[in-house]
Structures are given as C-alpha cells and as structure tokens.
Design a protein around this motif. Structure first.
Motif, PDB file in Angstrom:
ATOM      1  N   ARG A  70      -5.563   8.773  10.130  1.00  0.00           N
ATOM      2  CA  ARG A  70      -5.142   8.634   8.738  1.00  0.00           C
ATOM      3  C   ARG A  70      -4.766   7.190   8.434  1.00  0.00           C
ATOM      4  O   ARG A  70      -5.179   6.633   7.418  1.00  0.00           O
ATOM      5  CB  ARG A  70      -3.942   9.533   8.445  1.00  0.00           C
ATOM      6  N   ALA A  71      -3.982   6.587   9.331  1.00  0.00           N
ATOM      7  CA  ALA A  71      -3.566   5.197   9.130  1.00  0.00           C
ATOM      8  C   ALA A  71      -4.782   4.271   9.107  1.00  0.00           C
ATOM      9  O   ALA A  71      -4.858   3.352   8.286  1.00  0.00           O
ATOM     10  CB  ALA A  71      -2.597   4.775  10.228  1.00  0.00           C
ATOM     11  N   GLN A  72      -5.752   4.540   9.981  1.00  0.00           N
ATOM     12  CA  GLN A  72      -6.962   3.726  10.028  1.00  0.00           C
ATOM     13  C   GLN A  72      -7.743   3.846   8.718  1.00  0.00           C
ATOM     14  O   GLN A  72      -8.182   2.844   8.158  1.00  0.00           O
ATOM     15  CB  GLN A  72      -7.834   4.167  11.207  1.00  0.00           C
ATOM     16  N   GLY A  78      -7.567   0.279   1.927  1.00  0.00           N
ATOM     17  CA  GLY A  78      -6.823  -0.885   1.428  1.00  0.00           C
ATOM     18  C   GLY A  78      -7.664  -2.146   1.455  1.00  0.00           C
ATOM     19  O   GLY A  78      -7.643  -2.944   0.509  1.00  0.00           O
ATOM     20  N   LYS A  79      -8.422  -2.343   2.533  1.00  0.00           N
ATOM     21  CA  LYS A  79      -9.303  -3.521   2.626  1.00  0.00           C
ATOM     22  C   LYS A  79     -10.385  -3.482   1.551  1.00  0.00           C
ATOM     23  O   LYS A  79     -10.692  -4.491   0.933  1.00  0.00           O
ATOM     24  CB  LYS A  79      -9.953  -3.594   4.011  1.00  0.00           C
ATOM     25  N   LEU A  80     -10.963  -2.300   1.370  1.00  0.00           N
ATOM     26  CA  LEU A  80     -12.010  -2.169   0.350  1.00  0.00           C
ATOM     27  C   LEU A  80     -11.446  -2.422  -1.049  1.00  0.00           C
ATOM     28  O   LEU A  80     -12.103  -3.064  -1.884  1.00  0.00           O
ATOM     29  CB  LEU A  80     -12.652  -0.780   0.414  1.00  0.00           C
ATOM     30  N   LEU A  81     -10.242  -1.929  -1.300  1.00  0.00           N
ATOM     31  CA  LEU A  81      -9.621  -2.137  -2.609  1.00  0.00           C
ATOM     32  C   LEU A  81      -9.287  -3.611  -2.829  1.00  0.00           C
ATOM     33  O   LEU A  81      -9.465  -4.134  -3.932  1.00  0.00           O
ATOM     34  CB  LEU A  81      -8.347  -1.289  -2.752  1.00  0.00           C
ATOM     35  N   SER A  82      -8.813  -4.294  -1.782  1.00  0.00           N
ATOM     36  CA  SER A  82      -8.491  -5.719  -1.928  1.00  0.00           C
ATOM     37  C   SER A  82      -9.765  -6.546  -2.075  1.00  0.00           C
ATOM     38  O   SER A  82      -9.725  -7.652  -2.613  1.00  0.00           O
ATOM     39  CB  SER A  82      -7.672  -6.207  -0.734  1.00  0.00           C
ATOM     40  N   GLN A  93     -16.448   5.864   0.631  1.00  0.00           N
ATOM     41  CA  GLN A  93     -16.928   5.180   1.840  1.00  0.00           C
ATOM     42  C   GLN A  93     -16.109   5.592   3.061  1.00  0.00           C
ATOM     43  O   GLN A  93     -16.638   5.661   4.162  1.00  0.00           O
ATOM     44  CB  GLN A  93     -16.855   3.668   1.661  1.00  0.00           C
ATOM     45  N   ALA A  94     -14.821   5.846   2.850  1.00  0.00           N
ATOM     46  CA  ALA A  94     -13.964   6.254   3.962  1.00  0.00           C
ATOM     47  C   ALA A  94     -14.178   7.714   4.344  1.00  0.00           C
ATOM     48  O   ALA A  94     -13.749   8.150   5.410  1.00  0.00           O
ATOM     49  CB  ALA A  94     -12.494   6.024   3.603  1.00  0.00           C
ATOM     50  N   GLY A  95     -14.823   8.474   3.467  1.00  0.00           N
ATOM     51  CA  GLY A  95     -15.116   9.875   3.780  1.00  0.00           C
ATOM     52  C   GLY A  95     -13.990  10.826   3.423  1.00  0.00           C
ATOM     53  O   GLY A  95     -13.853  11.874   4.040  1.00  0.00           O
ATOM     54  N   THR A  96     -13.178  10.450   2.446  1.00  0.00           N
ATOM     55  CA  THR A  96     -12.102  11.323   1.996  1.00  0.00           C
ATOM     56  C   THR A  96     -12.178  11.486   0.487  1.00  0.00           C
ATOM     57  O   THR A  96     -13.044  10.909  -0.158  1.00  0.00           O
ATOM     58  CB  THR A  96     -10.714  10.749   2.359  1.00  0.00           C
ATOM     59  N   SER A  97     -11.255  12.252  -0.066  1.00  0.00           N
ATOM     60  CA  SER A  97     -11.190  12.402  -1.513  1.00  0.00           C
ATOM     61  C   SER A  97     -10.015  11.586  -2.040  1.00  0.00           C
ATOM     62  O   SER A  97      -9.146  11.158  -1.275  1.00  0.00           O
ATOM     63  CB  SER A  97     -11.008  13.873  -1.887  1.00  0.00           C
ATOM     64  N   GLU A  98      -9.995  11.394  -3.345  1.00  0.00           N
ATOM     65  CA  GLU A  98      -8.898  10.645  -3.954  1.00  0.00           C
ATOM     66  C   GLU A  98      -7.578  11.382  -3.733  1.00  0.00           C
ATOM     67  O   GLU A  98      -6.559  10.750  -3.448  1.00  0.00           O
ATOM     68  CB  GLU A  98      -9.142  10.452  -5.451  1.00  0.00           C
ATOM     69  N   GLN A  99      -7.599  12.694  -3.868  1.00  0.00           N
ATOM     70  CA  GLN A  99      -6.378  13.467  -3.698  1.00  0.00           C
ATOM     71  C   GLN A  99      -5.845  13.328  -2.278  1.00  0.00           C
ATOM     72  O   GLN A  99      -4.647  13.167  -2.067  1.00  0.00           O
ATOM     73  CB  GLN A  99      -6.635  14.937  -4.035  1.00  0.00           C
ATOM     74  N   TRP A 104      -1.975  11.173   1.680  1.00  0.00           N
ATOM     75  CA  TRP A 104      -1.739  10.391   2.889  1.00  0.00           C
ATOM     76  C   TRP A 104      -0.872   9.172   2.584  1.00  0.00           C
ATOM     77  O   TRP A 104       0.006   8.821   3.363  1.00  0.00           O
ATOM     78  CB  TRP A 104      -3.057   9.940   3.489  1.00  0.00           C
ATOM     79  N   LYS A 105      -1.144   8.535   1.469  1.00  0.00           N
ATOM     80  CA  LYS A 105      -0.385   7.338   1.078  1.00  0.00           C
ATOM     81  C   LYS A 105       1.086   7.703   0.859  1.00  0.00           C
ATOM     82  O   LYS A 105       1.987   6.977   1.276  1.00  0.00           O
ATOM     83  CB  LYS A 105      -0.991   6.747  -0.190  1.00  0.00           C
TER      84      LYS A 105
END
Length: 152
Positions: A70-72, A78-82, A93-99, A104-105
C-alpha cells in the motif's frame, strides 16, 4: 346431448382453504447460496465438497495488499501526481481505484503520527541518556573538588 363439464362457482369456504400437500413432498425453494465465509473456510480446510469445487470458479472480488504494498502504491501515485498526471490516470496506472487511494491515504495519515510519536519518544530517550551522563560527570567533578578542598 353431450355431457359438458359444469364448473361450480367457488363459495367463501373453499376460496380461503389452504392447499393441502401430499405427505412426503417437499416445497421447492431457492437453492442455498454459498457465502463468502463458506468459500473462505472451504478454501482453508481443503475439504472436497461441492462448495470447494465451486471455489475455483468463484473470484472473491478484490486483492488484499500488505502495508508495504500500500505504501509503495501511495508513493507511486504521489510521484505521478507530482509529475503532472491527473489522479484518475495515476490510480489507474497503479492498478487501484480512486476510492481505494483515498482510503489508503486516510489510513496512512492516521498511522503516520503514531510512527512520528515513536521517533519523538526515541529522540527523547536518547536526550535523557545524554543528560544523565552529563549530570553524573558534573557531580563526580564537584565531588572530587570538595574532597580536594577538605583534604580527604
């Protein structure tokens, strides 16, 4: 004249009468569904039952990630957003959903102060140890000075 069937009108007594079933017949109902708990226990037990045979075809729906994974993924997002990516494309791209990202955040934000508290506690213990040794050194020096003055 041909015989014709004659239907009699139903009276009030026969209208409300319950259906009488023949003994030994079972009522057909909805087939029993396997619950998620049944599937999980069958998978753990390894028993060869009907439920276990159908487990292979049933997908439970979601993947469980460890805290490290999860942290990874949060760091990756975070890197993609920055880098200027949108949140939607980053989580895709990370393979998860926004929710999932938001959940996790939120958990990471709650867990972070606990680790900060631990770091603060360790820093305070280290400073306490340093101050104790400094005090012991000064007390020894003062004790030696008093003995010298008294001539002991």
């Amino acid at each position: 004249m041909a015989e014709t069937e004659h239907t009699e009108p139903l009276n009030a007594a026969t209208k409300g009468a319950a259906k009488i079933e023949a003994p030994g017949t079972k009522k057909k109902g909805r087939p029993q569904r396997n619950t998620k708990a049944d599937l999980m226990s069958a998978r753990k037990d390894g028993a060869s039952s009907e439920a276990n045979k159908s487990v292979g075809a049933v997908r439970l729906g979601r993947k469980m990630y460890s805290e490290e994974e999860r942290a990874q993924k949060l760091r990756q997002i975070g890197k993609l957003l920055s880098g200027g990516a949108t949140l939607k494309s980053a989580v895709k791209q990370a393979g998860t959903s926004e929710q999932t990202y938001y959940q996790w955040k939120k958990k990471a934000a709650v867990a972070a102060p606990a680790s900060d508290d631990l770091k603060d506690l360790l820093a305070l213990e280290e400073e306490n140890k340093r101050l104790k040794s400094l005090l012991a050194e000064r007390l020894r020096a003062e004790n030696a000075e008093l003995k010298r003055r008294l001539g002991l």
